[in-house]
Design an enzyme around this catalytic site. Sequence first.
Site, PDB file in Angstrom:
ATOM      1  N   GLY A   1       0.801  -1.255  -0.215  1.00  0.00           N
ATOM      2  CA  GLY A   1      -0.032   0.046   0.052  1.00  0.00           C
ATOM      3  C   GLY A   1       1.065   1.362  -0.054  1.00  0.00           C
ATOM      4  CG  ASN A   2       5.107   2.567   0.703  1.00  0.00           C
ATOM      5  OD1 ASN A   2       5.700   3.360   0.109  1.00  0.00           O
ATOM      6  ND2 ASN A   2       6.100   2.828   1.289  1.00  0.00           N
TER       7      ASN A   2
ATOM      8  CG  ASP B   1       8.501  -6.028   4.903  1.00  0.00           C
ATOM      9  OD1 ASP B   1       8.186  -5.586   5.459  1.00  0.00           O
ATOM     10  OD2 ASP B   1       9.678  -6.921   6.289  1.00  0.00           O
TER      11      ASP B   1
ATOM     12  CE1 TYR C   1      14.184   6.366   9.105  1.00  0.00           C
ATOM     13  CE2 TYR C   1      12.728   4.287   8.147  1.00  0.00           C
ATOM     14  CZ  TYR C   1      13.249   4.880   8.790  1.00  0.00           C
ATOM     15  OH  TYR C   1      12.201   4.489  10.393  1.00  0.00           O
TER      16      TYR C   1
ATOM     17  CG  HIS D   1      16.701  -1.199  -0.812  1.00  0.00           C
ATOM     18  ND1 HIS D   1      16.816  -0.061  -1.176  1.00  0.00           N
ATOM     19  CD2 HIS D   1      15.837  -1.378  -0.454  1.00  0.00           C
ATOM     20  CE1 HIS D   1      15.962   0.814  -1.082  1.00  0.00           C
ATOM     21  NE2 HIS D   1      15.315   0.079  -0.124  1.00  0.00           N
ATOM     22  NE  ARG D   2      11.040  -1.030  -2.666  1.00  0.00           N
ATOM     23  CZ  ARG D   2      12.006  -0.095  -1.723  1.00  0.00           C
ATOM     24  NH1 ARG D   2      12.235   0.842  -2.446  1.00  0.00           N
ATOM     25  NH2 ARG D   2      11.544  -0.148  -0.698  1.00  0.00           N
TER      26      ARG D   2
HETATM   27  P1  IMP Z   1       7.270  -2.208   5.260  1.00  0.00           P
HETATM   28  O1  IMP Z   1       6.902  -1.293   4.007  1.00  0.00           O
HETATM   29  O2  IMP Z   1       6.743  -2.851   5.620  1.00  0.00           O
HETATM   30  O3  IMP Z   1       8.334  -2.681   3.881  1.00  0.00           O
HETATM   31  O4  IMP Z   1       8.615  -0.518   5.259  1.00  0.00           O
HETATM   32  C1  IMP Z   1       9.648  -0.750   4.704  1.00  0.00           C
HETATM   33  C2  IMP Z   1      10.388   1.414   5.682  1.00  0.00           C
HETATM   34  O5  IMP Z   1      11.535   1.286   5.025  1.00  0.00           O
HETATM   35  C3  IMP Z   1       9.810   2.124   4.517  1.00  0.00           C
HETATM   36  O6  IMP Z   1       8.020   3.075   5.340  1.00  0.00           O
HETATM   37  C4  IMP Z   1      10.160   3.094   4.528  1.00  0.00           C
HETATM   38  O7  IMP Z   1      10.824   4.107   5.214  1.00  0.00           O
HETATM   39  C5  IMP Z   1      11.635   2.017   4.863  1.00  0.00           C
HETATM   40  N1  IMP Z   1      12.447   2.506   3.581  1.00  0.00           N
HETATM   41  C6  IMP Z   1      12.227   0.943   2.824  1.00  0.00           C
HETATM   42  N2  IMP Z   1      12.852   0.653   1.220  1.00  0.00           N
HETATM   43  C7  IMP Z   1      13.196   2.639   1.316  1.00  0.00           C
HETATM   44  C8  IMP Z   1      13.733   3.297   0.276  1.00  0.00           C
HETATM   45  O8  IMP Z   1      14.355   2.732  -0.834  1.00  0.00           O
HETATM   46  N3  IMP Z   1      13.999   4.704   0.800  1.00  0.00           N
HETATM   47  C9  IMP Z   1      13.480   5.183   1.686  1.00  0.00           C
HETATM   48  N4  IMP Z   1      13.118   4.156   3.026  1.00  0.00           N
HETATM   49  C10 IMP Z   1      12.584   3.023   2.425  1.00  0.00           C
END
Ligand code: IMP
Length: 204
Positions: free
Chosen positions: A13-14, A73, A160, A186-187
Amino acid sequence: MAERSSRVVLASGNRGKVREIQAMLSDVALTVLPQSEFNVPTAAETGLTFVENAILKARNAAMHTGLPAIADDSGIEVRALNGAPGVYSAVYAGADASDRENLEKLLKACEAVPAGDRAARFVCVMVYMGHAGDATPLIAQGAWPGELLRAAIGENGFGYDPIFFVPEHGCSSAQLPPEVKNRLSHRGQALRALVAQLRAADGW
Ligand code: IMP
């Protein structure tokens, strides 16, 4: 192995992540549909590892849509904090914390950490599940090493990014154009590895 559907639900949902993942998969023969299009309820991220949480999210999306699912994740690990915030990156400053609140908390936690000891890395686990009962999910990982800045800078990306210094470009990841971030991140690493696994498994 059963033939794969070309429609895949993306278990996130991000909006920052959905944007990045759709852009990176634009040249692959897959129609990637965000789970918001199916009103998929949010999965509880109760795992202790990125792998467990990615599987929980993918299984939840596959179960509610009947489609194959991709989930990631991810988070940021700070060496001086023994890897925190890690799997708790999204909720570091509280269950409903904003990106800004999380970032401010991390800056504060690292206030006393000296230059030279501010190593940080973004990590990502990307999972593909053919169906909710898939017991052999494809799993790929990526890691992007950098350093923690002392103040936020840059407008791109999300989370971040404004406090993550990218040594090879001499700027924060929020200052990188999206295509540059996707190439290094990383992604991006995890997604390319996942696509290679999908191609190897199915030949598409
Ligand atoms: P998830 O949705 O549980 O995987 O949460 C990952 C969290 O890690 C996000 O809410 C961000 O705060 C942080 N995060 C992961 N990937 C990135 C990135 O590419 N840039 C900045 N923050 C990231």
